[in-house]
Scaffold this motif. Structure first.
Motif, PDB file in Angstrom:
ATOM      1  N   MET A 692       0.641  -1.024   0.114  1.00 24.14           N
ATOM      2  CA  MET A 692      -0.160  -0.037   0.022  1.00 24.14           C
ATOM      3  C   MET A 692       0.832   1.495   0.026  1.00 24.14           C
ATOM      4  SD  MET A 692      -2.911  -1.212   2.637  1.00 24.14           S
ATOM      5  CE  MET A 692      -3.717   0.518   2.225  1.00 24.14           C
ATOM      6  N   ARG A 693       1.744   1.208   1.100  1.00 23.09           N
ATOM      7  CA  ARG A 693       2.613   2.293   0.753  1.00 23.09           C
ATOM      8  C   ARG A 693       3.530   2.872  -0.557  1.00 23.09           C
ATOM      9  NH1 ARG A 693       6.164   0.783   6.103  1.00 23.09           N
ATOM     10  NH2 ARG A 693       4.699   2.386   7.498  1.00 23.09           N
ATOM     11  N   GLU A 694       3.583   1.426  -1.141  1.00 22.16           N
ATOM     12  CA  GLU A 694       4.567   2.056  -2.555  1.00 22.16           C
ATOM     13  C   GLU A 694       3.335   2.193  -3.742  1.00 22.16           C
ATOM     14  OE1 GLU A 694       8.107   0.847  -1.260  1.00 22.16           O
ATOM     15  OE2 GLU A 694       7.300   1.381  -2.980  1.00 22.16           O
ATOM     16  N   GLY A 695       2.323   1.754  -3.224  1.00 20.44           N
ATOM     17  CA  GLY A 695       1.273   2.078  -4.332  1.00 20.44           C
ATOM     18  C   GLY A 695       0.830   4.011  -4.070  1.00 20.44           C
ATOM     19  N   MET A 696       0.789   4.540  -2.878  1.00 17.56           N
ATOM     20  CA  MET A 696       0.705   5.662  -2.174  1.00 17.56           C
ATOM     21  C   MET A 696       1.223   6.671  -2.934  1.00 17.56           C
ATOM     22  SD  MET A 696      -0.726   4.966   1.427  1.00 17.56           S
ATOM     23  CE  MET A 696      -1.210   6.759   1.455  1.00 17.56           C
ATOM     24  N   ARG A 697       3.331   5.637  -2.845  1.00 21.23           N
ATOM     25  CA  ARG A 697       4.106   6.756  -3.434  1.00 21.23           C
ATOM     26  C   ARG A 697       3.739   7.014  -5.050  1.00 21.23           C
ATOM     27  NH1 ARG A 697       6.951   2.904  -0.940  1.00 21.23           N
ATOM     28  NH2 ARG A 697       8.400   4.265   1.526  1.00 21.23           N
ATOM     29  N   ALA A 698       3.384   5.466  -6.233  1.00 21.49           N
ATOM     30  CA  ALA A 698       3.137   6.080  -7.304  1.00 21.49           C
ATOM     31  C   ALA A 698       1.631   6.766  -7.949  1.00 21.49           C
ATOM     32  CB  ALA A 698       3.156   4.401  -7.705  1.00 21.49           C
ATOM     33  N   LEU A 699       0.942   6.635  -6.818  1.00 22.53           N
ATOM     34  CA  LEU A 699      -0.279   8.145  -6.859  1.00 22.53           C
ATOM     35  C   LEU A 699      -0.070   9.023  -6.573  1.00 22.53           C
ATOM     36  CD1 LEU A 699      -3.319   8.479  -7.611  1.00 22.53           C
ATOM     37  CD2 LEU A 699      -3.918   7.027  -5.030  1.00 22.53           C
ATOM     38  N   GLY A 700       0.839   9.628  -5.545  1.00 25.23           N
ATOM     39  CA  GLY A 700       1.385  10.409  -5.551  1.00 25.23           C
ATOM     40  C   GLY A 700       2.206  10.960  -5.955  1.00 25.23           C
ATOM     41  N   ASP A 701       3.213  10.531  -7.632  1.00 22.44           N
ATOM     42  CA  ASP A 701       3.940  10.906  -8.161  1.00 22.44           C
ATOM     43  C   ASP A 701       3.067  11.362  -9.408  1.00 22.44           C
ATOM     44  OD1 ASP A 701       6.285   8.767  -7.778  1.00 22.44           O
ATOM     45  OD2 ASP A 701       6.345  10.740  -7.190  1.00 22.44           O
ATOM     46  N   MET A 702       1.809  10.080  -9.799  1.00 21.38           N
ATOM     47  CA  MET A 702       1.062  10.431 -10.987  1.00 21.38           C
ATOM     48  C   MET A 702      -0.303  12.412 -10.595  1.00 21.38           C
ATOM     49  SD  MET A 702      -2.746   8.768 -11.914  1.00 21.38           S
ATOM     50  CE  MET A 702      -2.981   9.529 -10.733  1.00 21.38           C
TER      51      MET A 702
END
Length: 806
Positions: A692-702
């Motif tokens: 979930m943390r990795e997914g939130m990083r990717a979403l934040g970058d997007m």
């Protein structure tokens, strides 16, 4: 027949043995004088030997023929013997065969003979029954200590040297230390406590002993006695000291029970609806039993003018129970949310004191806070006047005349100013106030009527519009749950759109009329804003889910829409650019909430595993409850994936892949919890948190990238390059830019801050303020616990696996 013959032969022996065991177990043998005891024991032994010899002489073995004869004697015609007969004359003719058939039928009716020892004539004084009663009483009320004392007494009278030998006897004494129930500590069996090892007891623990024989005596100096029985002394631990019993010494340290401590957070805040919010923290060494917020009027700080100039009527202080968890209450953090807008002290100076009580009724209090009691504020002048008149009436009924004069004045010439129904109510209130002495019940009913009138003036038709929207939402939810037809669902969806538009239009008109600088307290934060376009987008998403047959997801999104419409401030779509300074993104914030709940669930699973290892319990209902919560989190995460923006972009696809991994890990953790494997569940929960943390990083970058593209598009629109046509992208191609000129907003009207490692609501949950230091602290704690030999082996093995992995 064996039992009958044995009972007849050996009942005297059984009776003598029963009397002997009862005399030992009930302490009768130890109570006999030494001069009489050996004679009685000798007589008893002779009687036992005689009874045994008699029984052996009288007992006879049962032969099969005797058993057949006994059974045959219970049947008419003795058919068993008849079947073995042979005809003397005439041979096996028809008559003989008929006779045998009749005997066989009679033999089929044979049943087992009930035993009957017929002991009553042999024991006319019922000595056997007396022996049985004595044996039962000995089993119930006797003890091993009395048996040992009786055997020692017999041995001492027979041979004094035998008295000093180590006979198998029970303990000379037994002792127990029972801490108070509120401490949740187990009772301690003092016989199992090692001599010389100090014992720590909470203050107020009940210590009791039971002494066997006359050689033991209890000496103590730790507290007052609570019983008068010399063979069962009891006392309460009040101070440190020692206990001595039969040469055995125990040093006792009495742990003082500290008074609870309670602290208030920041000063209470007021929501827009007038609800008071108060944070608090409380702690106690054994747990909080009760916590309250007590509110008292600060009369000295009241501005004693107008209706408050006269003395107030007596009114008791307000006591609000603070919410406490069901489990461990030694350290509590909570929040009180209470609507006191209708209380007579609303918006008046008060003093709030937090109070906590522990198990022995010790009280801890916070420092009083002086403030104005949070309550709803009214901005319509007429509504504010009615609320002030209501406050004056509740302050004192002596204000009835003054209130009647003001109400008569404000209702003069009501045309175009006061609605007819409201005018009739207010004129009726004037008549009631001028009618003489005002009873308390009439005063309270009048205050309620003034409140309703003020709310009606303040909100206008907003309350009715909100009610219509709620009714439309409930009808649509019910239709989804009951599997209504597509036509019915579409009709209800259209009704919800119309009701929502009416509600948002009215709310927007009201917000334009109010002075924003005089809005209710918001704690220094701007209210969350949502535009009409974003409401439309969310309703379109609900419509899409229903068209695709995903009714469960549509119902969940509709529930979120319901809560959003009741809690958020709504603005017209033309004010889209006013929210650019706000922080937050709905996907990021919802993922942050899910991540926080997953971390809390993992912590609870770890504590549950510790309790199981420490107490030797097997996973049960607690595991099923944690598994149900894990399933709920997984389903919520799946709904969030369906609403995530950025589908087709590299960052968006990466975020979805990570959330898929998190969902699978959650599913495996749920299954491990149901299977009673907490170690595997904790490992998969850790994997879910990391994904979930990795997914939130990717979403934040997007979101950050889309925000930058939106700003560039806005700049290009303000000053287009030569040759670029309106409606074209910077590359010159035609394209629709829905987020050009404003930040990337989610369906709830919030935007990302552009960062991928900090949640946009200001909570650094994904990584923490200092991730490296947090990781070091966790590893140090794992190493410390894995090196403690008193921890269960299973727990240390699990900690070792964590160290090997990380």
């Amino acid at each position: 027949m064996i039992w009958e013959r044995g009972a007849r032969a050996f009942w005297p022996l059984a009776t003598l043995m029963a009397f002997g065991v009862a005399a030992l177990a009930l302490g009768a043998v130890a109570a006999l004088p030494d001069a009489v005891l050996p004679w009685l024991v000798g007589l008893w032994l002779l009687a036992v030997i005689a009874a045994a010899g008699r029984g052996g002489w009288l007992f006879r073995r049962v032969r099969p023929a005797e058993a057949v004869a006994r059974l045959d004697g219970t049947l008419p015609g003795r058919p068993l013997i008849a079947l073995a007969d042979r005809p003397a004359i005439g041979g096996d003719g028809p008559l003989w065969q008929a006779h045998l058939a009749q005997m066989r039928d009679a033999a089929m009716a044979a049943r087992a003979v009930r035993p009957d020892a017929d002991l009553a004539p042999r024991d006319p004084y019922a000595l056997r029954l007396a022996g049985m009663v004595a044996l039962v009483m000995a089993l119930i009320f006797g003890g091993g200590g009395q048996v040992g004392q009786g055997l020692r007494a017999i041995a001492a009278t027979v041979n004094p040297l035998v008295a000093g030998t180590a006979l198998p006897t029970g303990p000379q004494w037994e002792g127990w230390a029972e801490p108070p129930a509120y401490t949740r500590r187990p009772t301690i069996y003092l016989n199992a406590w090692a001599e010389g090892q100090p014992l720590d007891l909470p203050k107020g623990s009940a210590v009791s002993f039971r002494l066997y024989g006359g050689g033991a005596e209890v000496m103590q100096d730790i507290g007052p006695a609570t019983g008068d029985d010399p063979t069962a002394p009891a006392f309460r631990a009040e101070q440190s000291g020692s206990i001595t019993v039969a040469g055995w010494r125990l040093d006792v340290t009495v742990l003082p029970d500290a008074a609870p401590v309670i602290r208030a957070g920041a000063a209470p805040t007021r929501r827009a609806d007038g609800r008071m919010i108060q944070d608090f923290e409380a702690e106690d060494d054994h747990g909080i039993v009760l916590a309250q917020a007590q509110i008292a009027l600060d009369l000295e700080a009241v501005d004693r003018r107008f209706g408050l100039a006269i003395a107030p009527e007596p009114r008791e202080a307000v006591a609000l129970d603070l919410p406490l968890p069901r489990g461990d209450r030694r350290a509590v953090q909570g929040q009180l949310a209470e609507d006191l807008s209708r209380h007579p002290w609303a918006n008046l100076p008060v003093r709030i004191t937090l109070r906590a009580v522990d198990g022995i009724e010790q009280v801890g209090q916070s420092d009083p806070m002086a403030l104005a009691l949070p309550g709803r504020r009214f901005f319509n002048p007429f509504a504010a006047t009615l609320i002030e008149m209501r406050r004056d009436l509740l302050w004192s009924r002596d204000n009835a005349g003054r209130t009647a004069e003001i109400l008569r004045a404000v209702t003069w010439q009501p045309d175009g100013f006061v609605a007819d129904d409201l005018y009739a109510e207010l004129r009726g209130a004037v008549g009631l106030l001028e009618g003489g002495a005002l009873a308390p019940d009439d005063r309270d009913r009048l205050a309620e009527a003034l409140w309703e009138a003020a709310v009606q003036l303040e909100d206008g038709g907003l309350a009715d519009a909100l009610q219509r929207m709620r009714a439309a939402q409930e009808r649509l939810s019910e239709a989804i749950r009951n599997g209504a037809s597509p036509d019915e669902i579409q009709r209800l969806m259209d009704e919800l759109r119309e009701a929502t538009e009416a509600y948002t239009d009215m709310l927007a008109q009201q917000s334009q009329q109010q002075d924003q600088t005089d809005s209710p307290d918001r704690g220094g934060q701007q209210g969350q804003t949502i535009t009409g376009d974003q409401i439309q987008q969310m309703m379109d998403e609900i419509q899409r889910l229903m068209n695709e047959g995903r009714m469960a997801e549509a119902e969940a999104l509709l529930e979120q829409f319901n809560r959003m419409m009741e809690n958020l401030q709504v603005q017209q779509s033309q004010s889209q650019g006013q929210g650019e300074g706000q922080q937050g993104s709905q996907p990021m914030n919802r993922l942050a909430d899910t991540l926080r709940e997953q971390q809390q669930l993992s912590d609870e699973a770890f504590r549950d595993m510790q309790r199981q290892f420490g107490q030797g319990e097997q996973p049960g209902e607690s595991g099923d409850s944690l598994a149900d919560r894990q399933r709920s989190l997984r389903e919520d995460l799946g709904q969030q994936q369906g609403l995530m923006p950025g589908q087709g972009s590299p960052e968006g696809d990466a975020a979805r892949r990570q959330l898929d991994e998190a969902g699978r890990a959650m599913e495996e953790a749920e299954q491990a919890l149901r299977d009673g494997d907490p170690g595997q569940a904790l490992q998969r929960q850790a994997d879910a948190i990391q994904s979930m943390r990795e997914g939130m990083r990717a979403l934040g970058d997007m979101l950050a990238q889309q925000g930058q593209e939106g700003q560039q598009g806005e700049q290009g629109q303000d000053g287009q390059q030569p040759g670029q046509q309106p409606g074209q992208t910077a590359e010159g191609g035609p394209g629709r830019q829905p987020y050009q000129g404003r930040p990337m907003l989610d369906p709830l009207g919030r935007e990302s801050s552009g960062g991928g490692n900090v949640i946009t609501n200001g909570d650094p949950l994904a990584e923490g303020a200092d991730p490296a230091r947090r990781a070091r602290d966790l590893l140090d704690e794992i190493r410390r616990r894995s090196g403690q030999p008193d921890r269960p082996q299973d727990e240390r093995d699990y900690l070792g696996r964590l160290l090997d992995r990380f």
